[in-house]
Design an enzyme around this catalytic site. Structure first.
Site, PDB file in Angstrom:
ATOM      1  N   TYR A   1       0.834  -1.320   0.088  1.00 39.55           N
ATOM      2  CA  TYR A   1      -0.022  -0.023  -0.250  1.00 39.55           C
ATOM      3  C   TYR A   1       0.992   1.258   0.129  1.00 39.55           C
ATOM      4  CZ  TYR A   1      -3.282   3.709   1.526  1.00 39.55           C
ATOM      5  OH  TYR A   1      -4.013   4.816   1.436  1.00 39.55           O
TER       6      TYR A   1
ATOM      7  N   LYS B   1       1.261   4.311  -2.952  1.00 37.58           N
ATOM      8  CA  LYS B   1       1.046   5.858  -2.741  1.00 37.58           C
ATOM      9  C   LYS B   1       2.405   6.641  -2.954  1.00 37.58           C
ATOM     10  CE  LYS B   1      -3.223   5.664  -1.870  1.00 37.58           C
ATOM     11  NZ  LYS B   1      -4.258   6.354  -2.778  1.00 37.58           N
TER      12      LYS B   1
ATOM     13  N   THR C   1     -13.358   6.288   6.037  1.00 39.70           N
ATOM     14  CA  THR C   1     -14.210   5.490   5.065  1.00 39.70           C
ATOM     15  C   THR C   1     -13.995   4.312   5.104  1.00 39.70           C
ATOM     16  OG1 THR C   1     -12.048   5.705   3.804  1.00 39.70           O
ATOM     17  CG2 THR C   1     -13.695   7.761   3.684  1.00 39.70           C
TER      18      THR C   1
END
Ligand SMILES: *[C@@H]1O[C@H](CO)[C@@H](O)[C@H](O)[C@H]1NC(C)=O
Ligand SMILES: *[C@@H]1O[C@H](CO)[C@@H](O)[C@H](O)[C@H]1NC(C)=O
Length: 325
Positions: free
Chosen positions: A205, A209, A242
């Site tokens: 991850y 990014k 989220t």
């Protein structure tokens, strides 16, 4: 090996999270200034069916834009567009299917969009997934790398001509890439972008990014060198409540809930820096920046490494079958 490849990325990522939360504890969320109407302009927001992407799409439509919500959940997408349109905006939203884990789907999406003869003034590369277990995309790429980065790489490059044509001097088209503070803990190994050697979802991850930030800087350089009216920036929305966090380790899940209530930003707050970067007059002609909480800040040292930027660019072109522009 396991310690270095799996545990360390994990610790680094959670430390990063703690730092962000401390910042959010002591600093207010960025308040979006009033923005000018954007009637007639067109935007694409990937992952716009929910969370930060949805809030971004909603806001752009409220300013009069025609917003294309691109996402892989058709029902959710149509519902999102309907919800936005029910608010009686001057602009409008529509949903179009796009699966960023499939290069074929990206190509189809772009060709269909091009056929409509619309302009494109704003592209928000927002879709992303976090900390899923090891999986591959349709094309055989590691999922974080493939979805968060490579799918957007192809999408952006295929839409670039349209963005260039739609931008004007003094009114640039804008590309906004959603990155994350976790890029600070990202390590990128050009020879193992798919993380075959020793998989860690946390490492994968962060790497995806970081790759986004490297690209943002490189693409801005290309646009400036070519004299094109297109700006590119990376945005860090902060830690926002989220669905992104659905895949945290279970202990972290339990801790997350009360912490999220107190310290996480709402999706609307998380969207504010992206909206600002996409539309604010203060950002006209400004590119190659990393923004957090409405401010330009430094990204990680490694993200400024121009050799790494070029290497990643070349490799990415090769992987998606694009000619190096
Ligand atoms: C959409 O993409 C996400 C992330 O890859 C995935 O978890 C989800 O299952 C997909 N939804 C559909 C309907 O394919
Ligand atoms: C955004 O990221 C994509 C890769 O995901 C890259 O191709 C593009 O150059 C980046 N653009 C900006 C504006 O950051």
């Amino acid at each position: 090996m396991w310690l270095q490849a799996v545990l360390l990325p994990c610790i680094r990522l959670y430390l990063c999270g703690v730092k962000v939360l401390l910042y959010q504890l002591f600093n207010r969320a960025f308040a979006l200034p009033d923005l000018l109407k954007q009637n007639g302009k067109v935007a694409i927001v990937t992952g716009g069916t929910r969370g930060i992407g949805f809030e971004t799409a909603k806001h752009l439509a409220s300013l009069g834009m025609h917003v294309v919500i691109a996402g892989n959940e058709s029902e959710e997408g149509s519902a999102a567009a309907r919800k936005i349109n029910e608010q009686g905006n001057e602009g409008k939203a529509e949903y179009v299917f796009l699966d960023l884990t499939s290069l074929k789907s990206v190509r189809q999406f772009v060709h269909a969009f091009q056929d409509r003869g619309l302009s494109l003034h704003v592209l928000v590369n927002n879709a992303g997934t976090m900390l899923v277990s090891e999986k591959q995309t349709e094309d055989g790429f590691e999922l974080h790398f493939g979805l968060n980065y490579l799918g957007h790489f192809l999408l952006t490059n295929m839409l670039l001509d349209l963005l260039k044509r739609s931008g004007k001097h003094g009114c640039c088209s804008r590309i906004v890439n959603m990155s994350s503070a976790t890029h600070f803990s990202g390590v990128l190994d050009i020879s193992d972008l798919n993380r075959r050697i020793c998989y860690s979802s946390h490492g994968a991850y962060s790497q995806s990014k970081l790759a986004l930030v490297l690209f943002t800087y490189y693409l801005q350089e290309c646009m400036t060198a070519g004299g094109f009216s297109v700006t590119v920036n990376a945005v860090d929305p902060g830690m926002v409540d989220t669905a992104l966090y659905d895949n945290l380790w279970s202990l972290a899940q339990v801790l997350k809930r009360p912490v999220a209530k107190m310290l996480f930003r709402t999706p609307a707050e998380g969207a504010s820096t992206a909206i600002y970067t996409a539309l604010a007059s203060e950002m006209e002609g400004v590119g190659g920046c990393y923004l957090y909480n409405g401010q330009k800040i430094q990204s990680s040292d490694i993200s400024y490494d121009s050799e790494l930027q070029v290497a990643l660019w070349k490799k990415s072109c090769e992987l998606v079958g694009l000619q190096d522009a």
